[in-house]
Structure formats: structure tokens, C-alpha cells
Design a protein around this motif. Sequence first.
Motif, PDB file in Angstrom:
ATOM      1  N   ALA A   1      10.520   9.246  -8.983  1.00 16.16           N
ATOM      2  CA  ALA A   1      11.051   8.738  -7.718  1.00 16.16           C
ATOM      3  C   ALA A   1      12.062   9.713  -7.123  1.00 16.16           C
ATOM      4  CB  ALA A   1      11.697   7.369  -7.911  1.00 16.16           C
ATOM      5  N   GLY A   2      12.184   9.644  -5.793  1.00 17.20           N
ATOM      6  CA  GLY A   2      13.153  10.484  -5.081  1.00 17.20           C
ATOM      7  C   GLY A   2      14.154   9.657  -4.306  1.00 17.20           C
ATOM      8  N   ILE A   3      14.331   9.978  -3.017  1.00 17.51           N
ATOM      9  CA  ILE A   3      15.321   9.275  -2.213  1.00 17.51           C
ATOM     10  C   ILE A   3      14.815   7.877  -1.865  1.00 17.51           C
ATOM     11  CG2 ILE A   3      16.157  11.443  -1.256  1.00 17.51           C
ATOM     12  CD1 ILE A   3      14.759  10.676   1.372  1.00 17.51           C
ATOM     13  N   ALA A   4      15.733   7.015  -1.405  1.00 17.15           N
ATOM     14  CA  ALA A   4      15.369   5.645  -1.058  1.00 17.15           C
ATOM     15  C   ALA A   4      16.235   5.169   0.093  1.00 17.15           C
ATOM     16  CB  ALA A   4      15.533   4.734  -2.265  1.00 17.15           C
ATOM     17  N   ASN A   5      15.693   4.188   0.821  1.00 16.66           N
ATOM     18  CA  ASN A   5      16.527   3.461   1.772  1.00 16.66           C
ATOM     19  C   ASN A   5      16.561   1.997   1.341  1.00 16.66           C
ATOM     20  OD1 ASN A   5      14.097   2.335   2.626  1.00 16.66           O
ATOM     21  ND2 ASN A   5      13.959   3.589   4.466  1.00 16.66           N
ATOM     22  N   ASN A   6      16.892   1.099   2.238  1.00 14.93           N
ATOM     23  CA  ASN A   6      17.052  -0.302   1.832  1.00 14.93           C
ATOM     24  C   ASN A   6      15.741  -0.963   1.437  1.00 14.93           C
ATOM     25  OD1 ASN A   6      19.796  -0.216   2.298  1.00 14.93           O
ATOM     26  ND2 ASN A   6      19.620  -0.912   4.419  1.00 14.93           N
TER      27      ASN A   6
ATOM     28  N   ARG B   1       0.837  -1.188   0.000  1.00 15.43           N
ATOM     29  CA  ARG B   1       0.000   0.000   0.000  1.00 15.43           C
ATOM     30  C   ARG B   1       0.881   1.252   0.000  1.00 15.43           C
ATOM     31  NH1 ARG B   1      -5.246   0.525   0.695  1.00 15.43           N
ATOM     32  NH2 ARG B   1      -5.417  -1.616   1.471  1.00 15.43           N
ATOM     33  N   VAL B   2       0.573   2.181  -0.871  1.00 10.54           N
ATOM     34  CA  VAL B   2       1.274   3.462  -0.900  1.00 10.54           C
ATOM     35  C   VAL B   2       1.017   4.180   0.419  1.00 10.54           C
ATOM     36  CG1 VAL B   2       1.564   5.651  -2.114  1.00 10.54           C
ATOM     37  CG2 VAL B   2       0.984   3.570  -3.407  1.00 10.54           C
ATOM     38  N   ALA B   3       2.113   4.646   1.046  1.00  7.29           N
ATOM     39  CA  ALA B   3       1.968   5.234   2.384  1.00  7.29           C
ATOM     40  C   ALA B   3       2.774   6.512   2.488  1.00  7.29           C
ATOM     41  CB  ALA B   3       2.429   4.239   3.446  1.00  7.29           C
ATOM     42  N   LYS B   4       2.350   7.346   3.435  1.00  5.44           N
ATOM     43  CA  LYS B   4       3.109   8.544   3.784  1.00  5.44           C
ATOM     44  C   LYS B   4       3.905   8.249   5.055  1.00  5.44           C
ATOM     45  CE  LYS B   4       1.607  13.087   2.268  1.00  5.44           C
ATOM     46  NZ  LYS B   4       1.007  14.358   2.681  1.00  5.44           N
ATOM     47  N   GLN B   5       5.192   8.558   5.031  1.00  4.45           N
ATOM     48  CA  GLN B   5       6.013   8.266   6.196  1.00  4.45           C
ATOM     49  C   GLN B   5       7.314   9.063   6.117  1.00  4.45           C
ATOM     50  OE1 GLN B   5       6.859   4.035   4.327  1.00  4.45           O
ATOM     51  NE2 GLN B   5       8.129   4.328   6.143  1.00  4.45           N
ATOM     52  N   ASP B   6       8.040   9.090   7.219  1.00  2.00           N
ATOM     53  CA  ASP B   6       9.374   9.690   7.231  1.00  2.00           C
ATOM     54  C   ASP B   6      10.342   8.721   6.562  1.00  2.00           C
ATOM     55  OD1 ASP B   6       8.189  11.663   8.679  1.00  2.00           O
ATOM     56  OD2 ASP B   6       9.007  11.017  10.613  1.00  2.00           O
ATOM     57  N   LEU B   7      11.224   9.256   5.738  1.00  2.00           N
ATOM     58  CA  LEU B   7      12.158   8.402   5.005  1.00  2.00           C
ATOM     59  C   LEU B   7      13.577   8.915   5.217  1.00  2.00           C
ATOM     60  CD1 LEU B   7      12.157   5.947   3.141  1.00  2.00           C
ATOM     61  CD2 LEU B   7      12.174   7.513   1.193  1.00  2.00           C
ATOM     62  N   VAL B   8      14.425   8.033   5.698  1.00  2.00           N
ATOM     63  CA  VAL B   8      15.822   8.373   5.959  1.00  2.00           C
ATOM     64  C   VAL B   8      16.712   7.528   5.055  1.00  2.00           C
ATOM     65  CG1 VAL B   8      17.682   8.438   7.668  1.00  2.00           C
ATOM     66  CG2 VAL B   8      15.331   8.974   8.351  1.00  2.00           C
ATOM     67  N   THR B   9      17.593   8.212   4.321  1.00  3.13           N
ATOM     68  CA  THR B   9      18.575   7.516   3.486  1.00  3.13           C
ATOM     69  C   THR B   9      19.934   7.617   4.143  1.00  3.13           C
ATOM     70  OG1 THR B   9      17.339   8.109   1.506  1.00  3.13           O
ATOM     71  CG2 THR B   9      19.599   7.386   1.190  1.00  3.13           C
ATOM     72  N   SER B  10      20.611   6.506   4.243  1.00  2.62           N
ATOM     73  CA  SER B  10      21.891   6.508   4.955  1.00  2.62           C
ATOM     74  C   SER B  10      22.924   5.656   4.240  1.00  2.62           C
ATOM     75  CB  SER B  10      21.708   6.011   6.393  1.00  2.62           C
ATOM     76  OG  SER B  10      21.260   4.674   6.390  1.00  2.62           O
ATOM     77  N   ILE B  11      24.178   5.911   4.607  1.00  6.24           N
ATOM     78  CA  ILE B  11      25.311   5.102   4.146  1.00  6.24           C
ATOM     79  C   ILE B  11      25.898   4.424   5.370  1.00  6.24           C
ATOM     80  CG2 ILE B  11      27.655   5.187   3.210  1.00  6.24           C
ATOM     81  CD1 ILE B  11      26.784   7.532   1.504  1.00  6.24           C
TER      82      ILE B  11
ATOM     83  N   GLU C   1      10.923   6.913  -2.263  1.00  2.00           N
ATOM     84  CA  GLU C   1       9.998   8.051  -2.324  1.00  2.00           C
ATOM     85  C   GLU C   1       9.428   8.175  -3.737  1.00  2.00           C
ATOM     86  OE1 GLU C   1      10.113  12.939  -1.881  1.00  2.00           O
ATOM     87  OE2 GLU C   1      11.978  11.760  -2.026  1.00  2.00           O
ATOM     88  N   ILE C   2       8.112   8.402  -3.819  1.00  2.00           N
ATOM     89  CA  ILE C   2       7.434   8.669  -5.090  1.00  2.00           C
ATOM     90  C   ILE C   2       6.933  10.108  -5.053  1.00  2.00           C
ATOM     91  CG2 ILE C   2       5.581   8.019  -6.665  1.00  2.00           C
ATOM     92  CD1 ILE C   2       7.750   5.899  -6.361  1.00  2.00           C
TER      93      ILE C   2
ATOM     94  N   LYS D   1      10.408  14.233   5.843  1.00  2.00           N
ATOM     95  CA  LYS D   1       9.247  13.986   6.685  1.00  2.00           C
ATOM     96  C   LYS D   1       7.984  13.840   5.826  1.00  2.00           C
ATOM     97  CE  LYS D   1      11.580  14.583  10.565  1.00  2.00           C
ATOM     98  NZ  LYS D   1      11.819  13.491  11.524  1.00  2.00           N
ATOM     99  N   GLU D   2       7.180  12.819   6.161  1.00  2.00           N
ATOM    100  CA  GLU D   2       5.857  12.650   5.549  1.00  2.00           C
ATOM    101  C   GLU D   2       5.900  12.678   4.022  1.00  2.00           C
ATOM    102  OE1 GLU D   2       2.615  12.192   7.129  1.00  2.00           O
ATOM    103  OE2 GLU D   2       4.113  11.471   8.558  1.00  2.00           O
TER     104      GLU D   2
END
Length: 416
Positions: free
Chosen positions: A376-381, A46-56, A385-386, A342-343
Motif C-alpha cells: 500500500a501507498g498513500i491514502a485519503n479518507n 472494484r479496483v480502479a485507477k484514479q488521481d489520489l490526493v492526501t491532505s491534512i 493506493e495499492i 496521478k492515475e
Amino acid sequence: MAENTRPANGNGKHVWRGIIIAVLAVILLAAFISSRSGDVAVRADRVAKQDLVTSISTNGKVEPIENFEAHGPAPTTVKKIFVREGQHVHAGDLLMQLEDSDARAQAARALAQVKAAEADQHAIRTGGTQEEVLNTRSELVKAQAERDAAQKNYDALQRLVKTGAAAASEVRDAANRLATADAQLKLLQQKQQERYSTPEVNRVQAQAEQARAAYAAAQDLLKHSDIRAPFEGTVYSVPIKQGEYVQQGELLIQLANLRRVQVRAFVDEPELGKLGVGQPVSVTWDALPGKTWHGAISQMPYTVTTYGTRNVGQVLCAVDNDDARLLPNINVTVNVSIANKKEVVTVAREALHEDENGRYVYVIRNGRLERQRVEAGIANNTRIEITDGVQPGEMVALNTLNPAIPLRPGLEVRVR
């Protein structure tokens, strides 16, 4: 018996071959019927709104920022150790004492040399020793009196020679006596003012400087024989034992302020462009699972170096260590947050596809798949982000549960 066996074995092989073909046909038919009847099972998200953190994530090593190391000032013996590893100390606390008898003897010899050199310098300034100065003054008084008497005698003979009461030879003798007395007086005056030659003065000055340097070195050696804490911190290494003989330069003790440490993170070259000073970092240590320390990048690398088989930049991170559990030289895992939004609208990374026409997802609408172009935008594992194309709450297909049936536009599906 043998003739009857062969036909039986042959018929058995044909029977099994027929069974296998029939099973495959049933599977293919079921897949075909399933695709035609709209009951293809799919995994969905399901497409969701959430905080997304991209890290190395990379490895790193803990180093103290405020660090003190004491080394042997000279070959000597460790007289007394007052602390142990892990002990918290305050500024000025005595940590260790070294045997200083040799240092004290050196200081005494150096002090004697300094006093002798100062005496020589005083003699130069005053024109010699006390005895020499007094003798010179006495000789000057005598020479001055002799010169005055010779001058008076010469003046009197000159007057007498005009009246014929004295001979010319007497005047010449008086003149010679006056010249000798005058020369002796000038010699003593010069001796009083210029007792030493320039080379002698330079030699005495050099000896004085050498003596002072030797005394300063001896005092410094004495000072470093008592090792004290220069600041409040934790003793984290005492590699020698009490009574042990140590060489000059040998490491004796290490002290650090562990409340704030530095982590040297080894970041692969392709990732360096994503980093910058001030980005937040989190640090974990396998020895304390579940514990996390936080900080920020304090310095970017100025060069790339070889680290094992990797080309890395050594990124410095300042990390709070209030509980002092992070210890110098331990290996840790460093996570650098390169993006934190955020969101934002996100989907599972499995849902995103890409071909020559761009990126897209399969949205489930009215039981069918619709290809939907997205940005698309940032991503984590796990999630990405859409920024455009879908809305929170929509369902997107990840894959079918039947490997023989790929996702495609118009496919009738049911979500499992």
C-alpha cells in the motif's frame, strides 16, 4: 379457578421458549446452509485507477500580509473621518484628520528654540554677538595703537639713555608701560579668538540639539495628524468615531491589501513532519459554503505552542484572495495537500486488512474469495493506493452482509 390457572401460565412460558429456540436454530441453519451453498452476500469494490490526493485538514486564521495600522500620536480629538469600513482606497488618500492645534503650537515653540540655539552657535563661531564683536574690534585697534606708541617711546628712551639725555627711571617707566600695553593687546586678541569656554560651548551645543529634536518631534506630530493611505488597499477596521477623544497609542484605523492574504494554520504536532514549504493548500470559510481559495505554505513553524488543549505548530500559508472575500481575523478551514499522485491503482480503505503476515485484500475470483497480499501507498479518507498485488478492474470484498459470517479464503460469495 386458581388451581387451573397456574398450569396454563407455565405451559405458555415453555411454548414461547420453544419458539425462540426454534427461530435461532433456523437462523443458524440458514447461515450454515448459505455458507455451504456459496450464496453469502458481500459488499465489494472494484479496483480502479484514479488521481489520489492526501491532505491534512485543520483550522486557521486569516491575517493580512501588507497591513497598516494608525495609532494616536498624542492625546487629541478625531476631527474628521473620510472613509468607512470596507472602502477601497488608493495610496495617498486622506483617511482621517486629527485635531492639530496643540501640535502646531508645539512646532512654533520648538522652531523659536531652534532659532535661538542657532544664534548662540553663531555667536560662538564669531566670538560673540554683533555688538560684542564690534566692541572687541574697536578695543583691539586702541590697544594696538597704545602698544605701538609704548614701543616707540621705549625705543626712543633707550637711545637717549646712552647719550645721557634720559634717566634710567624713565626707561623703566617706559618698559612698564610697554608691558602693560602688550598684555592688554594679547588679552583682547585671546578674547576675540576664545570668547567662550569649553563648558559654555558644550552647553550651547546641547541646547541646539535639544531644540532640533523638539522641533522634529513637533513636525512628526503634525505629519501624523493627517492620516493617509500608504498603499492601495481596503479599510477593514475603524474602531473610533468622529469627534471622539483618543489617547496616545490608541488604534484609529486598519488598512490592508486583501488581494493576497496570509493564513495562520494550527497544525497538530504529529502532522508537522509531513509538511513543507511550497505544498499547496486550499481554504474554505463556513460563511461562504462552496467557495475555495488556493495558496501554498510559505513558512514552517520554528516552535510548537499550546493552542487550547492541543500542541500545534503555526504554519503560515500565502493565499490568493482576488475577490477580497477573505477578511482579516476570520476563522477558516485549511486543507494541506501532502501527496498528489496521478492515475494510481486504488481500493476502498475498508478492503485492506493487516495481520502479522502483512497487508492483504480478499479478491473475488470465480465466485470465491482469495487472500491476496498487497503493498500500500498513500491514502485519503476513503481510498488507499495499492502499489503491488492487484490490477484495475478486479473486485475485492469489503464485508459480508451477514455479521455471523466473516470473510475468509475460499468462501463462496455473491456481490450485492
